[in-house]
Motif scaffolding. Structure first.
Motif, PDB file in Angstrom:
ATOM      1  N   LEU A 230     -12.910   2.970   2.681  1.00 48.94           N
ATOM      2  CA  LEU A 230     -11.816   2.527   3.555  1.00 48.94           C
ATOM      3  C   LEU A 230     -11.687   1.071   2.861  1.00 48.94           C
ATOM      4  N   GLY A 231     -12.182   0.243   2.406  1.00 47.90           N
ATOM      5  CA  GLY A 231     -12.149  -0.555   1.508  1.00 47.90           C
ATOM      6  C   GLY A 231     -11.675  -0.211   0.193  1.00 47.90           C
ATOM      7  N   GLU A 233     -10.279   2.807  -0.854  1.00 47.44           N
ATOM      8  CA  GLU A 233      -9.262   3.104  -0.691  1.00 47.44           C
ATOM      9  C   GLU A 233      -8.205   2.473  -0.963  1.00 47.44           C
ATOM     10  N   GLU A 234      -8.662   1.343  -0.030  1.00 47.15           N
ATOM     11  CA  GLU A 234      -7.329   0.728   0.592  1.00 47.15           C
ATOM     12  C   GLU A 234      -6.774  -0.303  -1.243  1.00 47.15           C
ATOM     13  N   ALA A 235      -8.383  -0.678  -2.335  1.00 43.22           N
ATOM     14  CA  ALA A 235      -8.253  -1.221  -3.276  1.00 43.22           C
ATOM     15  C   ALA A 235      -7.194  -0.682  -4.790  1.00 43.22           C
ATOM     16  N   GLN A 237      -5.619   2.283  -3.344  1.00 43.71           N
ATOM     17  CA  GLN A 237      -4.406   2.387  -2.712  1.00 43.71           C
ATOM     18  C   GLN A 237      -3.221   1.111  -3.653  1.00 43.71           C
ATOM     19  N   GLY A 238      -3.456   0.138  -4.308  1.00 44.54           N
ATOM     20  CA  GLY A 238      -2.652  -1.088  -4.347  1.00 44.54           C
ATOM     21  C   GLY A 238      -2.795  -0.727  -5.475  1.00 44.54           C
TER      22      GLY A 238
END
Ligand code: T3D
Length: 264
Positions: A230-231, A233-235, A237-238
């Protein structure tokens, strides 16, 4: 504009539609690898990575084979010990392919044996002729798998099938390879070019950053916890969310038209 090549053992051509066609070109020796060819491949992959015009790289073989792996007729004195040989020739080629960040498609026109099989596996996608043959080859000459085979094969077909294929030295034809999930498409030989061109053409329209982030996430995820994935993916997507292509994707949605992604 088509570009001529300066290479001796491969052909490298960039077409106006953004597809780079890279052909292993030693048909008399079933396109088997020499040190020179491996160096040229590494250079061509780097060149494709830097060339803004290139959106997708297609790799294939001249004549009836894709690639028969290491040239077994090469002078053993020039090769020396295999550990050093692999590290200095195959590894730079495979890492240049991995670092490319653009979609790569293996157009498997015939036999892919040993490290030639490994090269097909190292591509992001594979389209095989029904006449293709995937030959593990390593065990038959008492070698261990190399050129990324141990990494890529179980990821595609699972540990059990990979171990069976490699330890029995079992060959797979194009249809079997498709049934095993080893190739993305299989088709009659006379449709290979069109089917590969169609897949590569679709990939050429995809948003480049989205593709490279997707590949990176999928490759890393199997070794992560959900929280770690998840971490990442967040990066990712950022980064994707701040790209010009994301704005273009939203605008195309609003205007009900196909997006035109620039890679920015
Ligand atoms: O060793 C190291 O440096 C470490 C690195 C290892 C990486 C590896 O890739 S190890 C595996 C090396 N590859 C092989 O063991 C495959 C050997 N070839 C074959 O098993 C068969 O040739 C094929 C299954 C690929 C194709 O069979 P077929 O019946 O369609 O063709 P053929 O008649 O066997 O071969 C046609 C010609 O190509 C023949 O030459 P000739 O007799 O007409 O002069 C054959 O010797 C040549 N050829 C085929 N493979 C290679 C090769 N010449 C050099 N190197 C080859 N790998």
């Amino acid at each position: 504009m088509e570009q001529a090549t300066k290479f001796e053992n491969i052909l490298f051509e960039v077409k106006p539609d953004g597809l780079a066609w890279l052909t292993l070109n030693r048909p008399d020796a079933l396109n088997s690898f020499t040190g020179k060819m491996l160096g040229e491949l590494a250079e061509a992959f780097q060149q494709a990575g830097q060339d803004q015009q290139v959106r997708v790289v297609v790799i294939t073989g001249a004549g009836r084979a894709f690639c028969a792996g290491q040239d077994l007729r090469a002078n053993p004195d020039a090769i020396g010990d295999l550990k050093t040989w692999l590290k200095s020739t195959y590894r730079p080629m495979l890492m240049a392919l991995q670092d490319l960040k653009k979609p790569t498609v293996g157009m498997v026109n015939g036999v892919a044996a040993g490290a030639g099989f490994s090269l097909a596996l190292a591509c992001d996608f594979r389209v095989a002729s029904a006449k293709a043959k995937f030959v593990p080859a390593f065990g038959k000459i008492a070698l261990a798998p190399d050129s990324g085979m141990s990494y890529n094969l179980p990821r595609l077909i699972g540990y059990g099938r990979a171990l069976e294929l490699l330890s029995l030295g079992r060959d797979l034809n194009g249809e079997e390879a498709f049934a095993w999930g080893l190739v993305n498409r299989v088709c009659p030989p006379d449709q290979l070019l069109d089917q590969t061109g169609e897949l590569a053409g679709q990939l050429a329209q995809a948003a480049p950053l989205s593709f490279s982030l997707t590949k990176d996430l999928l490759q890393r995820a199997p070794n992560l916890t959900l929280n770690e994935a998840l971490g990442l993916e967040e990066a990712a997507q950022g980064r994707a969310g701040s790209s010009a292509d994301f704005k273009e994707g939203l605008a195309a949605f609003e205007e009900k038209r196909p997006p035109r992604f620039s890679g920015k």
